[in-house]
Write an enzyme that holds these catalytic residues in place. Sequence first.
Site, PDB file in Angstrom:
ATOM      1  N   HIS A   1      35.570 -25.041 -13.663  1.00 22.54           N
ATOM      2  CA  HIS A   1      36.040 -23.913 -12.852  1.00 22.54           C
ATOM      3  C   HIS A   1      36.464 -24.430 -11.479  1.00 22.54           C
ATOM      4  CE1 HIS A   1      34.243 -20.406 -15.223  1.00 22.54           C
ATOM      5  NE2 HIS A   1      35.437 -19.984 -14.884  1.00 22.54           N
TER       6      HIS A   1
ATOM      7  N   GLU B   1      31.208 -27.217 -15.806  1.00 24.22           N
ATOM      8  CA  GLU B   1      30.376 -26.325 -16.614  1.00 24.22           C
ATOM      9  C   GLU B   1      29.590 -27.102 -17.667  1.00 24.22           C
ATOM     10  OE1 GLU B   1      29.897 -23.374 -15.769  1.00 24.22           O
ATOM     11  OE2 GLU B   1      31.602 -22.941 -14.464  1.00 24.22           O
TER      12      GLU B   1
ATOM     13  N   CYS C   1      36.943 -17.371 -19.623  1.00 29.86           N
ATOM     14  CA  CYS C   1      36.702 -18.818 -19.507  1.00 29.86           C
ATOM     15  C   CYS C   1      35.552 -19.257 -20.404  1.00 29.86           C
ATOM     16  CB  CYS C   1      36.425 -19.204 -18.057  1.00 29.86           C
ATOM     17  SG  CYS C   1      37.901 -19.100 -17.035  1.00 29.86           S
TER      18      CYS C   1
END
Length: 207
Positions: A165, A78, A141
Amino acid sequence: MKLLLTGFDPFGQETLNPSYEAIKLLPDRMGSAHIEKVLLPVSFENSGAVLKDAINACQPDAVICVGQAGGYAGLAIERIAINLRDASIPDNDGNQPQDQPVVSCGPAAYFSTLPVKDIVSALKANHIPAFISNSAGTYVCNNVMYTLLHEIHSSHLSIPGGFIHVPYTTAQASQKLPVPPSMDLEQIAKGLKTAVETTVASLKAEN
Ligand code: PCA
């Protein structure tokens, strides 16, 4: 050197979360780096406090938080956390915030300070599917990634931090129709180990 790795409890319909299961498979020591593993609740209200307590207790040199992204076919490194809570399903406390900030008056977004491109390259070199993701979503998250980067920023910690993730395990996918993309748990763990090693190497290169 100390690295803090976090994973999550199961949530929604799931009975396991590949993030924490994979982290548990990693060694507690990788070369000169000690790995601290912490379980976070899937809770908008409490995940940030558990994370901050872990950072205070561990005093890590880097933090990598990990969560499940059902439907992904590889590890998503991410890049961005946004200041938004907008849940499509309730968290494990039954809370489902809509259109709320993670931190009121906080900046709109933070960038990961992990070496995201190096991590993707290292994963590909190890034949592990991986990509850079430009959205960590708007669920717990993203909430944790934003809280992590806001804490690093506001407490003037000069440590890298970010979020990865991971897909469903093959065991999870085998119970669903249509069958979604998945990865072996061991393969997910190998990918996370590679991400840790890449982060440690970039810290060593800096010092
Ligand atoms: N995945 C969720 C929260 C916990 C997890 O493992 C998410 O992507 O927000």
